[in-house]
Design an enzyme around this catalytic site. Structure first.
Site: not given
Length: 215
Positions: A129-131
């Protein structure tokens, strides 16, 4: 340049604050999320303002007034869930880009993550999700009217910086001290070789200046 730093209380941001305080070329206005953080910065001589990336574009633009460059190094942090990642690392970043366009701050440098430009590199990542948030924030920046630089550091270390980097469009995964990321970001502000560029960044054997000029 009059630099607006978003994420001044973060681990990379704190290094950038010190570097810009010592700079003869740039002035600093630091954005933080709380009055307590702002008061601590003001006590050390920093022009600090309180604004929230989950607030409105107008709120961020009001805080950004009088600045002609933006550094975005904010993040939701590893202890929050995908919801905060979406609201801060993606939507908050895009709001700050819109605010920069509103106030005429044409120069914009963002701290992303190594490999964020390549979906295949993070398809099985434990921090997907961060990427994904970084990937689309970076794409929105590239589609904007801003003079951008996207810095994609590898694994972040808290050890002292060496001042030696390797910067390129695609690099194998590696690591880099946060202090060296900060040095790279500050150096990129007025280094024309980084204008409208994005690159991976890890520790290497070139000085920050040499590494950026070779892009």
């Amino acid at each position: 340049m009059n630099v607006f730093l978003i994420g001044a209380n973060g681990q990379i941001g704190k290094h950038i604050v010190k570097m810009l305080q010592d700079s003869n070329e740039h002035t600093l206005k630091a954005m933080v999320r709380s009055e307590e953080q702002a008061e601590l910065l003001k006590a050390s001589g920093v022009d600090a303002v309180v604004a929230n990336l989950e607030g409105s574009v107008d709120e961020i633009a009001e805080a950004m007034k009088s600045c002609d460059a933006v550094i975005f190094t904010a993040g939701s942090g590893g202890k929050t869930g995908p919801d905060k990642t979406l609201l801060v690392d993606l939507d908050g970043a895009v709001k700050s880009m819109e605010a920069a366009e509103l106030v005429g701050a044409k120069r914009y440098v963002i701290v992303s993550a190594i490999g964020a430009h390549n979906r295949e590199s993070f398809k099985d990542s434990p921090i997907k999700p961060y990427m994904v948030a970084k990937h689309y924030a970076d794409r929105m920046l590239q589609m904007s009217d801003l003079n951008y630089t996207i810095v994609r550091p590898g694994g972040l270390l808290n050890e002292p910086g060496t001042g030696l980097i390797k910067a390129a469009e695609n690099l194998e995964r590696g690591s880099i001290p946060r202090e060296d990321v900060a040095k790279t970001v500050v150096a990129a502000l007025d280094e024309e070789s980084t204008y409208y560029k994005s690159f991976d960044l890890i520790s290497g054997d070139s000085s920050v200046e040499e590494g950026l000029k070779a892009l």
